[in-house]
Design a protein around this motif. Structure first.
Motif, PDB file in Angstrom:
ATOM      1  N   PRO A  87       4.867  -8.301  -3.227  1.00 59.69           N
ATOM      2  CA  PRO A  87       5.395  -9.112  -2.357  1.00 59.69           C
ATOM      3  C   PRO A  87       7.027  -8.707  -2.199  1.00 59.69           C
ATOM      4  O   PRO A  87       7.551  -8.069  -3.055  1.00 59.69           O
ATOM      5  CB  PRO A  87       5.505 -10.396  -2.943  1.00 59.69           C
ATOM      6  CG  PRO A  87       4.458 -10.484  -4.112  1.00 59.69           C
ATOM      7  CD  PRO A  87       4.351  -8.934  -4.535  1.00 59.69           C
ATOM      8  N   ARG A  88       7.567  -8.683  -0.987  1.00 58.99           N
ATOM      9  CA  ARG A  88       8.881  -8.208  -0.477  1.00 58.99           C
ATOM     10  C   ARG A  88       9.651  -9.487   0.009  1.00 58.99           C
ATOM     11  O   ARG A  88       9.015 -10.459   0.096  1.00 58.99           O
ATOM     12  CB  ARG A  88       8.664  -7.011   0.333  1.00 58.99           C
ATOM     13  CG  ARG A  88       7.990  -5.867  -0.390  1.00 58.99           C
ATOM     14  CD  ARG A  88       8.510  -5.384  -1.419  1.00 58.99           C
ATOM     15  NE  ARG A  88       9.601  -4.833  -1.286  1.00 58.99           N
ATOM     16  CZ  ARG A  88      10.135  -3.831  -2.358  1.00 58.99           C
ATOM     17  NH1 ARG A  88       9.210  -3.580  -3.494  1.00 58.99           N
ATOM     18  NH2 ARG A  88      11.015  -3.216  -2.119  1.00 58.99           N
ATOM     19  N   ALA A  89      10.656  -9.088   0.345  1.00 58.20           N
ATOM     20  CA  ALA A  89      11.552 -10.063   1.120  1.00 58.20           C
ATOM     21  C   ALA A  89      11.251 -10.684   2.251  1.00 58.20           C
ATOM     22  O   ALA A  89      10.554 -10.078   3.126  1.00 58.20           O
ATOM     23  CB  ALA A  89      13.129  -9.466   1.300  1.00 58.20           C
ATOM     24  N   GLY A  91       8.881 -12.852   3.416  1.00 54.51           N
ATOM     25  CA  GLY A  91       7.519 -13.092   3.208  1.00 54.51           C
ATOM     26  C   GLY A  91       6.405 -11.869   3.652  1.00 54.51           C
ATOM     27  O   GLY A  91       5.409 -12.038   3.870  1.00 54.51           O
ATOM     28  N   SER A  92       7.174 -10.664   3.603  1.00 52.79           N
ATOM     29  CA  SER A  92       6.330  -9.548   4.009  1.00 52.79           C
ATOM     30  C   SER A  92       5.742  -8.980   2.603  1.00 52.79           C
ATOM     31  O   SER A  92       5.945  -9.481   1.348  1.00 52.79           O
ATOM     32  CB  SER A  92       7.344  -8.222   4.596  1.00 52.79           C
ATOM     33  OG  SER A  92       8.346  -8.090   3.577  1.00 52.79           O
ATOM     34  N   ALA A  93       5.079  -7.614   2.713  1.00 47.68           N
ATOM     35  CA  ALA A  93       4.620  -7.085   1.587  1.00 47.68           C
ATOM     36  C   ALA A  93       4.448  -5.773   1.695  1.00 47.68           C
ATOM     37  O   ALA A  93       4.661  -5.168   2.691  1.00 47.68           O
ATOM     38  CB  ALA A  93       2.992  -7.639   1.585  1.00 47.68           C
ATOM     39  N   SER A  94       4.664  -4.956   0.742  1.00 44.59           N
ATOM     40  CA  SER A  94       4.432  -3.374   0.574  1.00 44.59           C
ATOM     41  C   SER A  94       3.213  -3.088   0.037  1.00 44.59           C
ATOM     42  O   SER A  94       2.766  -3.573  -0.918  1.00 44.59           O
ATOM     43  CB  SER A  94       5.738  -2.862  -0.090  1.00 44.59           C
ATOM     44  OG  SER A  94       6.981  -2.952   0.517  1.00 44.59           O
ATOM     45  N   ALA A  95       2.714  -2.000   0.595  1.00 42.69           N
ATOM     46  CA  ALA A  95       1.443  -1.613   0.040  1.00 42.69           C
ATOM     47  C   ALA A  95       1.534  -0.320  -1.333  1.00 42.69           C
ATOM     48  O   ALA A  95       2.757   0.488  -1.242  1.00 42.69           O
ATOM     49  CB  ALA A  95       0.680  -0.551   1.153  1.00 42.69           C
ATOM     50  N   ILE A  96       1.082  -0.536  -2.496  1.00 40.45           N
ATOM     51  CA  ILE A  96       0.901   0.302  -3.419  1.00 40.45           C
ATOM     52  C   ILE A  96      -0.389   1.104  -3.454  1.00 40.45           C
ATOM     53  O   ILE A  96      -1.331   0.212  -3.455  1.00 40.45           O
ATOM     54  CB  ILE A  96       1.239  -0.381  -4.610  1.00 40.45           C
ATOM     55  CG1 ILE A  96       2.526  -1.016  -4.597  1.00 40.45           C
ATOM     56  CG2 ILE A  96       1.124   0.363  -5.825  1.00 40.45           C
ATOM     57  CD1 ILE A  96       2.878  -2.088  -5.848  1.00 40.45           C
ATOM     58  N   HIS A  97      -0.356   2.226  -3.291  1.00 40.61           N
ATOM     59  CA  HIS A  97      -1.781   2.975  -3.505  1.00 40.61           C
ATOM     60  C   HIS A  97      -1.818   3.642  -5.017  1.00 40.61           C
ATOM     61  O   HIS A  97      -1.047   4.533  -5.586  1.00 40.61           O
ATOM     62  CB  HIS A  97      -1.757   4.144  -2.416  1.00 40.61           C
ATOM     63  CG  HIS A  97      -1.402   3.779  -1.189  1.00 40.61           C
ATOM     64  ND1 HIS A  97      -2.428   3.038  -0.500  1.00 40.61           N
ATOM     65  CD2 HIS A  97      -0.343   4.009  -0.189  1.00 40.61           C
ATOM     66  CE1 HIS A  97      -2.223   2.830   0.805  1.00 40.61           C
ATOM     67  NE2 HIS A  97      -0.620   3.235   0.834  1.00 40.61           N
ATOM     68  N   LYS A  98      -2.854   3.188  -5.834  1.00 40.93           N
ATOM     69  CA  LYS A  98      -3.202   3.558  -7.071  1.00 40.93           C
ATOM     70  C   LYS A  98      -4.250   4.918  -6.809  1.00 40.93           C
ATOM     71  O   LYS A  98      -5.380   4.329  -6.716  1.00 40.93           O
ATOM     72  CB  LYS A  98      -3.621   2.467  -7.897  1.00 40.93           C
ATOM     73  CG  LYS A  98      -2.464   1.610  -7.841  1.00 40.93           C
ATOM     74  CD  LYS A  98      -2.783   0.391  -9.044  1.00 40.93           C
ATOM     75  CE  LYS A  98      -1.648  -0.374  -9.279  1.00 40.93           C
ATOM     76  NZ  LYS A  98      -1.522  -0.976 -10.765  1.00 40.93           N
ATOM     77  N   ARG A  99      -3.905   5.872  -6.795  1.00 40.83           N
ATOM     78  CA  ARG A  99      -4.782   7.060  -6.694  1.00 40.83           C
ATOM     79  C   ARG A  99      -5.667   7.472  -7.904  1.00 40.83           C
ATOM     80  O   ARG A  99      -5.149   7.348  -8.752  1.00 40.83           O
ATOM     81  CB  ARG A  99      -3.860   8.343  -6.135  1.00 40.83           C
ATOM     82  CG  ARG A  99      -3.006   8.037  -4.811  1.00 40.83           C
ATOM     83  CD  ARG A  99      -2.510   9.240  -4.179  1.00 40.83           C
ATOM     84  NE  ARG A  99      -1.515   8.811  -3.163  1.00 40.83           N
ATOM     85  CZ  ARG A  99      -1.685   8.447  -2.047  1.00 40.83           C
ATOM     86  NH1 ARG A  99      -2.957   8.775  -1.621  1.00 40.83           N
ATOM     87  NH2 ARG A  99      -0.870   8.116  -1.049  1.00 40.83           N
TER      88      ARG A  99
END
Length: 111
Positions: A87-89, A91-99
């Protein structure tokens, strides 16, 4: 005759695994195991297990001499990527890529 061993979907990014893999390519199996044992890297433990498995496959399944084995080839390919969101500011969201990576070690006997 070359013998290989593969570990699939390890939670180590391939970019970090390749740093460790480059240290052992072309070395004798015993020397490569010693290098991995004293390398302070998370990927060193996983690559060490794959190397140990490849040596065991060569000795037990193909009757090769453990003293003559060397690392003929080793590589880390891209595995599946786990996608998570943070979660980001506003109400948006950032993707996290776990490779993840697929690590392969190929051993062969020296002539």
């Amino acid at each position: 005759m070359e013998v290989k061993s593969t570990a699939k979907t390890l939670r180590i990014p391939p970019r970090k695994a390749r740093i460790v893999i480059d240290l052992i390519r072309g070395k004798d199996a015993a020397e490569a195991a010693a290098i991995l044992k004293f390398t302070p890297n998370v990927a060193a433990e996983a690559v060490g297990k794959v190397l140990k498995s490849a040596v065991a496959n060569a000795v037990n399944n193909h009757d090769m001499d453990e003293e003559k084995l060397y690392v003929k080839a080793c590589y880390a390919n891209e595995g599946v990527t786990l996608k998570r969101f943070m979660p980001r500011a506003k109400g948006s969201a950032s993707a996290i890529h776990k490779r993840t990576s697929h690590i392969t070690v190929v051993v062969d006997e020296r002539d």
